[in-house]
Design an enzyme around this catalytic site. Structure first.
Site, short mmCIF file in Angstrom:
data_model
loop_
_atom_site.label_atom_id
_atom_site.label_comp_id
_atom_site.label_asym_id
_atom_site.label_seq_id
_atom_site.Cartn_x
_atom_site.Cartn_y
_atom_site.Cartn_z
N HIS A 129 56.58 0.17 26.56
CA HIS A 129 55.92 -1.14 26.68
C HIS A 129 54.52 -1.02 26.10
CE1 HIS A 129 54.73 -5.04 28.27
NE2 HIS A 129 53.59 -4.46 28.59
N ASP A 168 57.56 -13.65 38.59
CA ASP A 168 56.49 -13.37 37.61
C ASP A 168 56.29 -14.56 36.69
OD1 ASP A 168 54.61 -11.70 36.09
OD2 ASP A 168 56.11 -11.93 34.52
N ARG A 200 48.51 -18.11 37.08
CA ARG A 200 47.35 -17.25 36.77
C ARG A 200 46.67 -17.71 35.50
NH1 ARG A 200 49.79 -11.76 36.08
NH2 ARG A 200 47.66 -11.13 35.62
N SER A 245 52.96 -7.60 37.27
CA SER A 245 53.61 -8.49 36.31
C SER A 245 54.37 -7.68 35.25
CB SER A 245 52.53 -9.37 35.66
OG SER A 245 53.05 -10.06 34.56
N LYS A 266 58.94 -6.56 35.46
CA LYS A 266 59.89 -6.89 34.39
C LYS A 266 60.55 -5.62 33.87
CE LYS A 266 56.51 -9.28 32.53
NZ LYS A 266 55.55 -10.22 31.99
N1 URA Z 1 51.26 -9.19 30.27
C1 URA Z 1 52.07 -9.49 31.31
O1 URA Z 1 53.28 -9.45 31.20
N2 URA Z 1 51.50 -9.82 32.48
C2 URA Z 1 50.16 -9.87 32.67
O2 URA Z 1 49.73 -10.15 33.75
C3 URA Z 1 49.34 -9.56 31.57
C4 URA Z 1 49.92 -9.21 30.38
#
Ligand code: URA
Length: 444
Positions: free
Chosen positions: A79, A158, A165, A180, A184
Site C-alpha cells: 500500500h 470507513d 472526516r 482507515s 481496508k
Molecule cells: N487514505 C485513506 O484511505 N484514509 C485516510 O484516512 C487517509 C488516506
C-alpha cells in the site's frame, strides 16, 4: 452504550474500551449513531489521540463492518500513501506474483494531486477495475495478482466515516488514518502488508516525523491484527519517474517491466536508477520485503529473486495475464498512447543542474490538465499529463527540454499550465547530492 458518554470520555482524553469502540462503529455503520456524533468522536480523536490498543480496536471494528476475505495461500499486498507519478504498484504487484506470492490488491481512485492505480489501469481499453469480490478472488487464484477498486461490501464504516472526516477537518489524525488504511487492507485478507509511506511536498505526509509516525502506526496495527508487516518511508519531494498522468504512467510502468509496447514513449528505463536508488530500485525493495515476509526468505535472497523475475520477463507476463483476465487489451492501449494530443513543451531558461522538481507543483499542473479529479465525480482525461524530460541531478543548457504537457481536450489552458510547471523546476550551479528514495525502513 450511550454515545454521549463515549464522547465525554474521549473529550476528556481518556482511553475508550474495546466494546465502546466496537459498539460506536457498529451503531454508526447501521445508522443508529448519527453523523454528528461520529463527527464529534472523530474531532475528539484528532485532538486527544488514541493509544495503540484503541487504534487496533478501531481498525478491527471498521474491518468487521463489511466482508472480510480469506485466502489459503501465501498472500501479500503493498500500500502506498500516494504520490505524484507513483505508478509503482503496476510493477510491484505483478513482480511479487512472479516470485510466487499471491497478490490480492484492492486499490483506489485518485483524488487531488495524487493519482489512483485504478484510474491508471482503466486507461487500458477494456480493463475492468470494478470486479465483484468473487471475480477478484478468481483472478488472483488464476493469475497470481489482481488490482481492482474496493467494493461497497468492504469496510462500509470507513467509507461513511471518510466522507465525514473530509468535511469536518478530521482527516489529519494518525489513529484515524491508520484505522482507515489498515481496515481496508486487512479486509482484503493479505497475510503480509508492506507500506510505502511517502513523505515530502507531493505526499499526504509532508514531514519525516509525520511519515515516521504513520509508518510505525501502520506496521504495529497490522502486526496487532496478526499480519506480517513492514514499511518504508520514501521521498516524495520530486515526481517518481518521468511520467505524471494516467496512460503515460502505465506506458512507463510497462517499460520498467521490460515491455516493448509503447517503446519510444519512455526510452530510458529510468534515468535516476542509473545512479541507484531510483523508482525501479524502490519497486524491487518493496517487492523484496513482500516476498521475504510472505515466504520467510532472507531479504537479500528475495531481492535477487525480484531482479531475476523483472529481468526475465516473468513480472511482465503476470501483468499481461492480469490485464487479459480483467478484459484489458494492451495492443489497443499501445495504439491509444500513440493518438495525437495537444502538447506544449517547456525549456530551461538557464544552464546548470536540475536541483529540484517540486512534486506538489507538478501534481497540481497535472490535475489542472485533467489527469486527476478535484471532486469524486470529475472525469479524467486518460491522455492528459506531463512527460518530464529530465530528472533531479541532470545537467541542462538554455533551451534544453524540461517537460511536455499533454491534453486530449484542447489547447486552452496549456500555455498557462506550462508557465506554472516551469516554477516546479529549480536549476542551480552545482549538482545536488544524490540520495536514494528510501528514507527509513520500519519493521520487516
Ligand atoms: N487514505 C485513506 O484511505 N484514509 C485516510 O484516512 C487517509 C488516506
Amino acid at each position: 452504550m450511550i454515545a454521549k458518554l463515549v464522547l465525554d470520555k474521549k473529550r476528556e482524553g481518556h482511553a475508550l474500551g474495546t466494546a465502546e469502540i466496537r459498539e460506536f462503529v457498529d451503531g454508526f455503520t447501521r445508522g443508529v449513531i448519527p453523523d454528528y456524533q461520529m463527527s464529534a468522536l472523530a474531532m475528539a480523536v484528532c485532538c486527544r489521540g488514541m493509544n495503540e490498543r484503541e487504534t487496533a480496536d478501531l481498525t478491527d471494528a471498521m474491518m468487521k463492518s463489511g466482508r472480510c476475505l480469506d485466502w489459503d495461500v501465501a498472500t501479500a499486498d503493498k500500500h502506498s500513501t500516494g504520490g505524484v507519478g507513483d505508478k509503482l504498484s503496476l510493477v510491484v504487484q505483478p513482480l511479487a506474483a512472479a516470485c510466487g506470492v499471491f497478490v490480492p490488491s484492492l486499490t483506489g481512485r485518485g483524488l487531488g494531486i495524487t493519482g489512483g492505480t485504478a484510474d491508471k489501469l482503466e486507461t487500458i481499453p477494456g480493463y475492468d477495475a470494478s470486479l465483484s469480490l468473487d471475480d477478484f478472488q478468481n483472478v488472483v487464484k488464476g493469475t497470481g495478482v489482481s488490482m481492482t477498486v474496493q467494493t461497497d461490501e468492504i469496510t462500509p464504516a470507513d467509507k461513511k466515516l471518510y466522507a465525514l472526516r473530509d468535511v469536518t477537518g478530521t482527516v489529519a489524525s494518525i489513529p484515524l488514518i491508520t484505522a482507515s488504511i489498515l481496515s481496508k487492507k486487512l479486509a482484503e485478507g493479505a497475510g503480509t502488508l508492506v507500506f510505502d509511506v511517502k513523505c515530502g511536498s507531493g505526499a499526504f505526509m509532508k514531514t519525516r516525523e509525520d511519515a515516521h509516525e504513520l509508518a510505525v502506526s501502520l506496521v504495529s496495527g497490522a502486526k496487532a491484527a496478526g499480519r506480517k508487516a513492514a514499511a518504508l518511508v520514501t521521498d516524495m519531494s520530486a515526481p517518481l519517474g518521468r511520467a505524471v498522468g494516467n496512460a503515460n504512467e502505465v506506458a512507463e510502468a510497462l517499460s520498467w517491466l521490460g515491455s516493448g509496447r509503447c517503446r519510444g514513449r519512455f526510452t530510458a528505463p529510468d534515468g535516476a536508477d542509473s545512479a541507484g536508488g531510483g523508482p525501479v530500485e524502490l519497486c524491487i525493495e518493496l517487492t523484496a520485503l513482500m516476498v521475504s515476509l510472505a515466504k520467510s526468505l532472507p531479504l537479500a535472497d528475495a531481492r535477487c529473486m525480484c531482479r531475476e523475475k523483472l529481468a526475465d520477463g516473468s513480472a511482465l507476463a503476470r501483468f499481461e495475464a492480469m490485464c487479459a483476465a480483467q478484459g484489458g487489451d494492451l495492443d489497443a492501449f499501445a495504439r491509444l498512447v500513440e493518438k495525437p494530443t495537444f502538447k506544449f513543451r517547456i525549456q530551461a531558461m538557464k544552464s546548470g543542474y536540475v536541483t529540484a522538481i517540486d512534486a506538489e507543483k507538478v501534481g497540481r499542473v497535472a490535475l489542472a490538465l485533467g489527469a486527476g479529479r478535484m471532486e469524486k465525480t470529475d472525469v479524467i482525461d486518460p491522455l492528459a499529463g506531463i512527460a518530464l524530460a529530465v530528472s533531479v541531478g541532470d545537467r541542462v543548457s538554455v533551451g534544453s527540454p524540461l517537460a511536455t504537457l499533454e491534453s486530449s481536450r484542447g489547447p486552452d489552458g496549456l500555455e498557462r499550465a506550462a508557465a506554472e510547471l516551469l516554477k516546479a523546476f529549480s536549476i542551480g550551479h552545482s549538482a545536488p547530492e544524490r540520495a536514494g528514495l528510501v528514507i527509513e525502513s520500519i519493521g520487516g
